[in-house]
Design a protein around this motif. Structure first.
Motif, PDB file in Angstrom:
ATOM      1  N   SER A 183       0.839  -1.203   0.000  1.00  0.00           N
ATOM      2  CA  SER A 183       0.000   0.000   0.000  1.00  0.00           C
ATOM      3  C   SER A 183       0.876   1.256   0.000  1.00  0.00           C
ATOM      4  CB  SER A 183      -0.915   0.013   1.225  1.00  0.00           C
ATOM      5  OG  SER A 183      -1.853  -1.031   1.158  1.00  0.00           O
ATOM      6  N   ARG A 184       1.898   1.252   0.832  1.00  0.00           N
ATOM      7  CA  ARG A 184       2.810   2.396   0.881  1.00  0.00           C
ATOM      8  C   ARG A 184       3.625   2.509  -0.400  1.00  0.00           C
ATOM      9  NH1 ARG A 184       5.823   0.942   6.216  1.00  0.00           N
ATOM     10  NH2 ARG A 184       7.268   2.561   5.515  1.00  0.00           N
ATOM     11  N   ALA A 185       3.963   1.365  -0.996  1.00  0.00           N
ATOM     12  CA  ALA A 185       4.749   1.378  -2.235  1.00  0.00           C
ATOM     13  C   ALA A 185       3.967   2.024  -3.372  1.00  0.00           C
ATOM     14  CB  ALA A 185       5.150  -0.048  -2.613  1.00  0.00           C
ATOM     15  N   ILE A 186       2.669   1.716  -3.473  1.00  0.00           N
ATOM     16  CA  ILE A 186       1.842   2.309  -4.524  1.00  0.00           C
ATOM     17  C   ILE A 186       1.814   3.822  -4.390  1.00  0.00           C
ATOM     18  CG2 ILE A 186      -0.532   2.556  -5.342  1.00  0.00           C
ATOM     19  CD1 ILE A 186       0.762   0.072  -6.390  1.00  0.00           C
ATOM     20  N   ARG A 187       1.698   4.296  -3.136  1.00  0.00           N
ATOM     21  CA  ARG A 187       1.674   5.748  -2.923  1.00  0.00           C
ATOM     22  C   ARG A 187       3.027   6.376  -3.238  1.00  0.00           C
ATOM     23  NH1 ARG A 187      -1.786   4.113   1.347  1.00  0.00           N
ATOM     24  NH2 ARG A 187      -0.093   4.044   2.858  1.00  0.00           N
ATOM     25  N   LYS A 221      16.918   8.820  -4.442  1.00  0.00           N
ATOM     26  CA  LYS A 221      16.326   8.650  -3.115  1.00  0.00           C
ATOM     27  C   LYS A 221      14.893   8.128  -3.231  1.00  0.00           C
ATOM     28  CE  LYS A 221      15.135  11.176   1.106  1.00  0.00           C
ATOM     29  NZ  LYS A 221      15.053  12.518   1.757  1.00  0.00           N
ATOM     30  N   ALA A 222      14.126   8.705  -4.184  1.00  0.00           N
ATOM     31  CA  ALA A 222      12.733   8.272  -4.370  1.00  0.00           C
ATOM     32  C   ALA A 222      12.668   6.808  -4.820  1.00  0.00           C
ATOM     33  CB  ALA A 222      12.037   9.168  -5.397  1.00  0.00           C
ATOM     34  N   THR A 223      13.553   6.438  -5.756  1.00  0.00           N
ATOM     35  CA  THR A 223      13.556   5.048  -6.242  1.00  0.00           C
ATOM     36  C   THR A 223      14.041   4.086  -5.152  1.00  0.00           C
ATOM     37  OG1 THR A 223      15.768   5.410  -7.193  1.00  0.00           O
ATOM     38  CG2 THR A 223      13.888   5.643  -8.666  1.00  0.00           C
ATOM     39  N   GLU A 228      12.953  -0.217  -1.280  1.00  0.00           N
ATOM     40  CA  GLU A 228      12.974  -0.761   0.084  1.00  0.00           C
ATOM     41  C   GLU A 228      11.599  -1.290   0.492  1.00  0.00           C
ATOM     42  OE1 GLU A 228      15.502  -1.283   2.077  1.00  0.00           O
ATOM     43  OE2 GLU A 228      16.908  -0.494   0.581  1.00  0.00           O
ATOM     44  N   LEU A 229      10.554  -0.548   0.136  1.00  0.00           N
ATOM     45  CA  LEU A 229       9.200  -1.002   0.476  1.00  0.00           C
ATOM     46  C   LEU A 229       8.843  -2.282  -0.267  1.00  0.00           C
ATOM     47  CD1 LEU A 229       7.269   2.393   0.550  1.00  0.00           C
ATOM     48  CD2 LEU A 229       7.640   0.856   2.483  1.00  0.00           C
ATOM     49  N   MET A 236       8.712 -11.270   2.545  1.00  0.00           N
ATOM     50  CA  MET A 236       7.679 -12.122   3.140  1.00  0.00           C
ATOM     51  C   MET A 236       7.104 -13.093   2.108  1.00  0.00           C
ATOM     52  SD  MET A 236       5.624  -9.576   5.718  1.00  0.00           S
ATOM     53  CE  MET A 236       4.922 -10.957   6.599  1.00  0.00           C
ATOM     54  N   ILE A 237       6.955 -12.605   0.869  1.00  0.00           N
ATOM     55  CA  ILE A 237       6.370 -13.442  -0.180  1.00  0.00           C
ATOM     56  C   ILE A 237       7.256 -14.629  -0.522  1.00  0.00           C
ATOM     57  CG2 ILE A 237       5.765 -13.437  -2.656  1.00  0.00           C
ATOM     58  CD1 ILE A 237       4.645 -10.640  -2.244  1.00  0.00           C
ATOM     59  N   VAL A 238       8.594 -14.468  -0.405  1.00  0.00           N
ATOM     60  CA  VAL A 238       9.505 -15.560  -0.776  1.00  0.00           C
ATOM     61  C   VAL A 238       9.302 -16.812   0.077  1.00  0.00           C
ATOM     62  CG1 VAL A 238      11.318 -14.066  -1.705  1.00  0.00           C
ATOM     63  CG2 VAL A 238      11.337 -14.628   0.727  1.00  0.00           C
ATOM     64  N   PHE A 239       8.650 -16.659   1.226  1.00  0.00           N
ATOM     65  CA  PHE A 239       8.410 -17.840   2.076  1.00  0.00           C
ATOM     66  C   PHE A 239       7.339 -18.760   1.488  1.00  0.00           C
ATOM     67  CE2 PHE A 239      10.367 -15.052   5.283  1.00  0.00           C
ATOM     68  CZ  PHE A 239      11.270 -15.941   5.852  1.00  0.00           C
TER      69      PHE A 239
END
Length: 575
Positions: A183-187, A221-223, A228-229, A236-239
């Motif tokens: 959610s934060r990544a989309i923003r 910095k923005a990228t 990072e997000l 978490m998805i790699v699990f």
């Protein structure tokens, strides 16, 4: 949100419904194949019955071809539906934005809207296609494979039931964990687009101040923040893959061990064990597909909410039920008007404005930066609505007019002069799409634009780059004034629209207005006294209030603000 988005599937509902039908056919046919293979092993190969083997093998081949055909058709309709859905969302958002008032537009950044049209719609399109295909296929495959497994061996099928419950818990935990990051990544895409838009549109300023390195570091910095997000979510998805592999291998080991014992005692055949291995793969693959869909749904949920926000935003300015469709003259009157950009009565940008302008008058407006000069004139064509009070045009409240009729009769040249990619003629015909060449030339002569247009090799067919970057600021302003004049309005508003024009050309424009269009009410906002000195009356504004209103001579005597501005801009004042 879901209801808002899905209401725009529109003409692609048929394809959306047909695709799952073919998916069900594909899965059922596919799930029959392991059982048929078991029959071939148990009753054909083990008994040496080639006739039976060939017959069942032929049936298996036919079923495989049916499954393949159904899969191809399902993919075709799913792709068609998802691409069409994305098209409808973009059209709906674009159409909605065209209905927005300035108040609505102020709620969204340009970069944020661009992200919605690109990244967010792409996310929804991908998720929609996965929902049609994978999310329909996976549950059907899971149910049919479990059913076939229970038919073969209820005891061994308990292994699959435990595996499904175990993986479901793991997937649910991961999905809830990754949602905040995505959610934060989309923003963050908005911030990225803002940086990109600012840099590209202002590249000349960046280079003139040698700020390339600074801008590069800002973009990095923005990228980096976006990366990072995304990485936190991906960690978490790699699990999912290790959990899936652990479950698959555990099921195979348990099936091999328990199945071998059952074969020895005659409770299971070799062919049945082979088909159970196939169903193991099918069951766990269906769970993997569900996991993929869930990841995409989590990623696109924020995108969907952002798109729905645009689609659900109600325009703050709408046509009345029975609008007035005729404006008789250019009379303007403000009655006890209060206005706030934020729509907050406690934070007013204009306060207690009372003003009357007669049709055909030329009115100048002057004041310091932030005195709300632009806010005052933007209320006339109803680009914003007042909080209280009334704005009248031709003795009728502007809220009672048909918006198109009102804005056709109130031509406004904004502070930011915008030209669009196309020829000069095409740009000018925004004012009147049916304008003749002679009409175009006439308004350009009034705006003192004909002189420089004639110097271009292609004259009025000269191509204007996006934003008018291949003409000067003064030329751009004159073209925008000509475009406004082409509407033949009853009221013409110039919001500091001659600031880039030299004083000689400015005077020629004012003289042309006075001699050629005396019947049009003209409101001129200027920072230069020379731009408004010949006006019938001049408004002096300060902190959102009209502090003085009169002729040039009257204001020199009665207005300290006007006198200070005048003296600072004249030689006498300088001395």
């Amino acid at each position: 949100m879901i209801k808002t988005l899905f209401s725009h599937i529109g003409e692609y509902k048929k394809s959306t419904l047909i695709s799952p039908i073919f998916i069900v056919i594909e899965v059922i046919m596919e799930m029959l194949i392991p059982t048929l293979m078991a029959y071939i092993i148990d009753y054909g190969l083990n008994r040496g019955d080639m006739s039976f083997t060939l017959k069942v093998g032929g049936c298996t081949l036919v079923i495989a071809l049916i499954s393949l055909t159904a899969g191809i058709l399902a993919g075709k309709y799913a792709s068609y539906a998802s691409a069409g859905f994305a098209k409808n969302l973009r059209r709906a958002m674009f159409s909605k934005i065209q209905q927005y008032s300035f108040t609505n537009i102020d709620k969204f950044s340009t970069a944020g809207l661009i992200t919605r049209f690109t990244t967010d719609v792409n996310n929804i399109q991908m998720s929609f296609q996965l929902l049609i295909r994978a999310f329909c296929r996976a549950p059907v495959m899971l149910v049919v494979a479990m059913f076939m497994s229970f038919l073969i061996s209820p005891r061994l099928s308990v292994i699959f039931l435990v595996a499904v419950l175990f993986l479901s818990c793991i997937l649910a935990f991961i999905m809830f964990g990754v949602h905040p990051y995505f959610s934060r990544a989309i923003r963050k895409y908005d911030d990225l687009n803002i940086n990109l838009q600012e840099n590209i549109s202002g590249i000349r300023v960046v280079k003139s101040f040698i700020r390339e390195k600074y801008e590069t570091n800002k973009f990095k910095k923005a990228t980096k923040e976006l990366k990072e997000l995304m990485l936190k979510g991906e960690r978490m998805i790699v699990f999912i893959a290790p959990a899936m592999q652990l479950t698959v291998f555990s099921c195979i080991l348990l099936l091999s061990w328990l199945g071998a014992k059952m074969i020895v005692v005659g409770d299971l055949t070799t062919g049945q064990l082979t088909s159970l291995f196939a169903y193991t793969t099918n069951i766990l693959m269906s769970l993997l597909m569900i996991a993929m869909v869930m990841v995409n749904v989590v990623l696109s949920r924020e995108s969907g909410e952002r798109i729905a926000l645009v689609l659900n935003e109600e325009p703050s300015i709408k046509n009345p039920k029975n609008p007035v469709k005729e404006i008789k003259n250019g009379d303007i009157e403000f009655k006890n008007v209060n206005f706030s950009y934020s729509n907050n009565p406690k934070v007013l940008n204009l306060e207690n404005i009372n003003l009357k302008i007669n049709s055909g008058q030329t009115i100048g407006i002057i004041g310091g930066t932030g005195s709300s000069k632009s806010a005052l004139v933007q209320l006339i064509p109803r680009l914003y609505d007042v909080i209280s009070g009334e704005v009248l045009v031709s003795e009728e409240n502007v809220k009672n007019y048909d918006i198109k009729i009102l804005r056709d009769n109130v031509a406004m040249v904004l502070q930011k002069n915008v030209l669009f990619s196309g020829t000069i003629k095409e740009n000018l015909r925004w004012g009147n799409k049916d304008a003749t060449d002679s009409q175009i030339e006439h308004v350009c002569k009034l705006a003192q634009a004909d002189e420089f247009i004639q110097r271009f090799p292609d004259k009025y067919d000269t191509f204007i780059e996006r934003g008018g970057t291949n003409v000067s600021g003064g030329q751009r302003q004159r073209l925008c004034i000509a475009r406004a004049l082409l509407k033949n309005p009853k009221i013409l508003i110039l919001d500091d629209s001659t600031s880039a024009v030299d004083t000689k050309t400015d005077k020629l424009i004012r003289n042309a207005f006075k001699n050629e269009i005396p019947h049009i009410t003209k409101i001129i906002i200027g920072q230069r006294i020379s731009s408004i000195i010949d006006s019938d009356k001049i408004i002096v504004m300060d902190e959102g209030k009209i502090v003085n209103f009169g002729t040039h001579e009257e204001l020199l005597k009665s207005s300290q603000i006007y006198r200070e501005i005048y003296e600072s801009q004249t030689e006498g004042g300088a001395k």
